[in-house]
Write a protein that holds these residues in place. Sequence first.
Motif, PDB file in Angstrom:
ATOM      1  N   ASN A  25      48.933 -16.939  18.560  1.00 39.75           N
ATOM      2  CA  ASN A  25      49.444 -18.285  18.303  1.00 39.75           C
ATOM      3  C   ASN A  25      49.115 -19.229  19.461  1.00 39.75           C
ATOM      4  O   ASN A  25      48.879 -20.422  19.256  1.00 39.75           O
ATOM      5  CB  ASN A  25      50.962 -18.253  18.095  1.00 39.75           C
ATOM      6  N   CYS A  26      49.085 -18.690  20.675  1.00 43.87           N
ATOM      7  CA  CYS A  26      48.851 -19.495  21.878  1.00 43.87           C
ATOM      8  C   CYS A  26      47.445 -20.073  21.917  1.00 43.87           C
ATOM      9  O   CYS A  26      47.195 -21.043  22.641  1.00 43.87           O
ATOM     10  CB  CYS A  26      49.061 -18.651  23.138  1.00 43.87           C
ATOM     11  N   TYR A  27      46.518 -19.473  21.174  1.00 46.25           N
ATOM     12  CA  TYR A  27      45.136 -19.935  21.179  1.00 46.25           C
ATOM     13  C   TYR A  27      45.068 -21.406  20.762  1.00 46.25           C
ATOM     14  O   TYR A  27      44.317 -22.202  21.340  1.00 46.25           O
ATOM     15  CB  TYR A  27      44.321 -19.067  20.213  1.00 46.25           C
ATOM     16  N   ASP A  28      45.850 -21.764  19.770  1.00 48.92           N
ATOM     17  CA  ASP A  28      45.912 -23.128  19.256  1.00 48.92           C
ATOM     18  C   ASP A  28      46.391 -24.087  20.350  1.00 48.92           C
ATOM     19  O   ASP A  28      45.720 -25.075  20.678  1.00 48.92           O
ATOM     20  CB  ASP A  28      46.863 -23.135  18.050  1.00 48.92           C
ATOM     21  N   CYS A  29      47.533 -23.794  20.933  1.00 51.46           N
ATOM     22  CA  CYS A  29      48.131 -24.678  21.944  1.00 51.46           C
ATOM     23  C   CYS A  29      47.238 -24.822  23.165  1.00 51.46           C
ATOM     24  O   CYS A  29      47.030 -25.929  23.675  1.00 51.46           O
ATOM     25  CB  CYS A  29      49.493 -24.143  22.375  1.00 51.46           C
ATOM     26  N   LEU A  30      46.718 -23.694  23.644  1.00 50.12           N
ATOM     27  CA  LEU A  30      45.904 -23.727  24.857  1.00 50.12           C
ATOM     28  C   LEU A  30      44.592 -24.475  24.646  1.00 50.12           C
ATOM     29  O   LEU A  30      44.108 -25.160  25.555  1.00 50.12           O
ATOM     30  CB  LEU A  30      45.624 -22.301  25.345  1.00 50.12           C
ATOM     31  N   HIS A  31      44.019 -24.359  23.469  1.00 48.94           N
ATOM     32  CA  HIS A  31      42.780 -25.096  23.206  1.00 48.94           C
ATOM     33  C   HIS A  31      43.026 -26.594  23.179  1.00 48.94           C
ATOM     34  O   HIS A  31      42.186 -27.387  23.652  1.00 48.94           O
ATOM     35  CB  HIS A  31      42.130 -24.636  21.907  1.00 48.94           C
ATOM     36  N   ARG A  32      44.159 -26.996  22.639  1.00 50.36           N
ATOM     37  CA  ARG A  32      44.468 -28.428  22.643  1.00 50.36           C
ATOM     38  C   ARG A  32      44.700 -28.923  24.068  1.00 50.36           C
ATOM     39  O   ARG A  32      44.311 -30.041  24.424  1.00 50.36           O
ATOM     40  CB  ARG A  32      45.672 -28.704  21.742  1.00 50.36           C
TER      41      ARG A  32
ATOM     42  N   ALA B 289      37.300 -28.779  20.348  1.00 50.15           N
ATOM     43  CA  ALA B 289      38.355 -28.834  19.328  1.00 50.15           C
ATOM     44  C   ALA B 289      37.841 -28.333  17.985  1.00 50.15           C
ATOM     45  O   ALA B 289      38.495 -27.528  17.308  1.00 50.15           O
ATOM     46  CB  ALA B 289      38.885 -30.256  19.205  1.00 50.15           C
ATOM     47  N   LEU B 290      36.672 -28.810  17.594  1.00 51.59           N
ATOM     48  CA  LEU B 290      36.112 -28.392  16.305  1.00 51.59           C
ATOM     49  C   LEU B 290      35.764 -26.906  16.309  1.00 51.59           C
ATOM     50  O   LEU B 290      35.948 -26.207  15.298  1.00 51.59           O
ATOM     51  CB  LEU B 290      34.872 -29.230  15.989  1.00 51.59           C
ATOM     52  N   HIS B 291      35.275 -26.411  17.453  1.00 51.75           N
ATOM     53  CA  HIS B 291      34.970 -24.979  17.567  1.00 51.75           C
ATOM     54  C   HIS B 291      36.239 -24.152  17.425  1.00 51.75           C
ATOM     55  O   HIS B 291      36.255 -23.132  16.715  1.00 51.75           O
ATOM     56  CB  HIS B 291      34.298 -24.697  18.913  1.00 51.75           C
ATOM     57  N   SER B 292      37.312 -24.565  18.095  1.00 52.46           N
ATOM     58  CA  SER B 292      38.560 -23.795  18.032  1.00 52.46           C
ATOM     59  C   SER B 292      39.142 -23.815  16.618  1.00 52.46           C
ATOM     60  O   SER B 292      39.696 -22.815  16.156  1.00 52.46           O
ATOM     61  CB  SER B 292      39.579 -24.336  19.040  1.00 52.46           C
ATOM     62  N   ILE B 293      38.993 -24.945  15.919  1.00 49.83           N
ATOM     63  CA  ILE B 293      39.467 -25.016  14.533  1.00 49.83           C
ATOM     64  C   ILE B 293      38.696 -24.024  13.662  1.00 49.83           C
ATOM     65  O   ILE B 293      39.281 -23.296  12.846  1.00 49.83           O
ATOM     66  CB  ILE B 293      39.327 -26.454  13.992  1.00 49.83           C
ATOM     67  N   ARG B 294      37.380 -23.956  13.847  1.00 55.66           N
ATOM     68  CA  ARG B 294      36.571 -22.997  13.083  1.00 55.66           C
ATOM     69  C   ARG B 294      36.958 -21.562  13.412  1.00 55.66           C
ATOM     70  O   ARG B 294      37.013 -20.698  12.521  1.00 55.66           O
ATOM     71  CB  ARG B 294      35.085 -23.220  13.367  1.00 55.66           C
ATOM     72  N   GLU B 295      37.247 -21.298  14.675  1.00 49.00           N
ATOM     73  CA  GLU B 295      37.655 -19.957  15.090  1.00 49.00           C
ATOM     74  C   GLU B 295      38.981 -19.563  14.443  1.00 49.00           C
ATOM     75  O   GLU B 295      39.152 -18.418  14.002  1.00 49.00           O
ATOM     76  CB  GLU B 295      37.788 -19.903  16.614  1.00 49.00           C
TER      77      GLU B 295
ATOM     78  N   ASP C 276      43.787 -18.400   9.874  1.00 43.92           N
ATOM     79  CA  ASP C 276      44.933 -19.065  10.492  1.00 43.92           C
ATOM     80  C   ASP C 276      44.726 -20.569  10.367  1.00 43.92           C
ATOM     81  O   ASP C 276      43.667 -21.083  10.735  1.00 43.92           O
ATOM     82  CB  ASP C 276      45.048 -18.669  11.970  1.00 43.92           C
ATOM     83  N   GLU C 277      45.709 -21.261   9.836  1.00 47.44           N
ATOM     84  CA  GLU C 277      45.587 -22.700   9.652  1.00 47.44           C
ATOM     85  C   GLU C 277      45.845 -23.427  10.969  1.00 47.44           C
ATOM     86  O   GLU C 277      46.891 -23.237  11.596  1.00 47.44           O
ATOM     87  CB  GLU C 277      46.579 -23.183   8.591  1.00 47.44           C
TER      88      GLU C 277
ATOM     89  N   TYR D 255      46.485 -30.717  16.103  1.00 49.16           N
ATOM     90  CA  TYR D 255      45.074 -31.050  16.295  1.00 49.16           C
ATOM     91  C   TYR D 255      44.758 -32.485  15.860  1.00 49.16           C
ATOM     92  O   TYR D 255      43.790 -33.086  16.346  1.00 49.16           O
ATOM     93  CB  TYR D 255      44.181 -30.083  15.511  1.00 49.16           C
ATOM     94  N   VAL D 256      45.537 -33.039  14.947  1.00 46.58           N
ATOM     95  CA  VAL D 256      45.213 -34.370  14.417  1.00 46.58           C
ATOM     96  C   VAL D 256      45.249 -35.442  15.511  1.00 46.58           C
ATOM     97  O   VAL D 256      44.270 -36.183  15.682  1.00 46.58           O
ATOM     98  CB  VAL D 256      46.127 -34.742  13.237  1.00 46.58           C
TER      99      VAL D 256
END
Length: 305
Positions: free
Chosen positions: A142-149, A168-174, A180-181, A186-187
């Motif tokens: 779950n932390c991957y999302d927060c840390l990438h932002r 940002a776009l790379h992390s969304i694709r990952e 995982d949504e 991210y918006v």
Amino acid sequence: MDVWAWLEPLQQELAASGHDHVARMIDEFPYLVQESDPRAEAMGPELIAAARALDNPWLEVYARHWLAQHRVGNNNHGTTALRYVTETLEMAHRPETQDCPQAICATQDMSMTFESVDRLGFAADREEVCRETLERITPRWNCYDCLHRELCDAVADQGRPQEALDLALHSIRELEAVDDEPSPGYVPVLARLHNDLGNPAEAARLCEEAEADSDSEAATIQQARYLEWSRACRLLGDTTGAYEHLPSADDVFVERTLSSGWAHEVFELVQFGAMDNDSDLGVSLQKLLDHSERVGSTRTTVDLA
């Protein structure tokens, strides 16, 4: 990895042993933080004290992380929070706590606090700590999302918005690759980057599209999105739309991390004649300035002044 999976068995154990209130706080506290509810300031220390009384260091790391999110992520505490987040980071890496999933979150808290102190002066340090931590986890965390932002903000604050957008776009694709949504958080990040890159139409489109799901959006994220939406409208020459989407001063009194961006937009709208430079605005700016100075948010203080 579900970093919250360990909490449900703990709550069941606490409820079975007569600690129903503590079990409820485990759920309630993050919700209050995400909604910028002032009650979080009282519940945080209470949950930390309960964790110590129960001799549960993992629960203490969890509680300390969410209190940092409230104090720094909502209220923009800077130098006044440094000792607290440093102690939390040290505690999160002791032998008895280093396997706790929220130990990763403590690293994010440190980056966030450096941002609050001086988002530009510490941008390179923030980038470094985010990249180091991301090397230790995968998109299934779950932390991957927060840390990438966090990483995207740090890179953008160094004047590299295109690189930040690519990240940002790379992390969304990952995230999507592991089913995982990506979070709604991210918006506003994407909108900010598109605005920085001179593409406000795309920023406005993203913000408007997200409005359909705004009921499930945390207050912290929603107000950040509205601010970028307002900025996009202004850049497009739509000062009426910019004013309509601009968070109110009362909103910013709750979401203090928006102070600098809000003040900048207010300044621009006053120049365009879309807002009055009256005593109410002066009082609001002074109130924000007094707070940022008191909590050691240095860059925000300079921006507001």
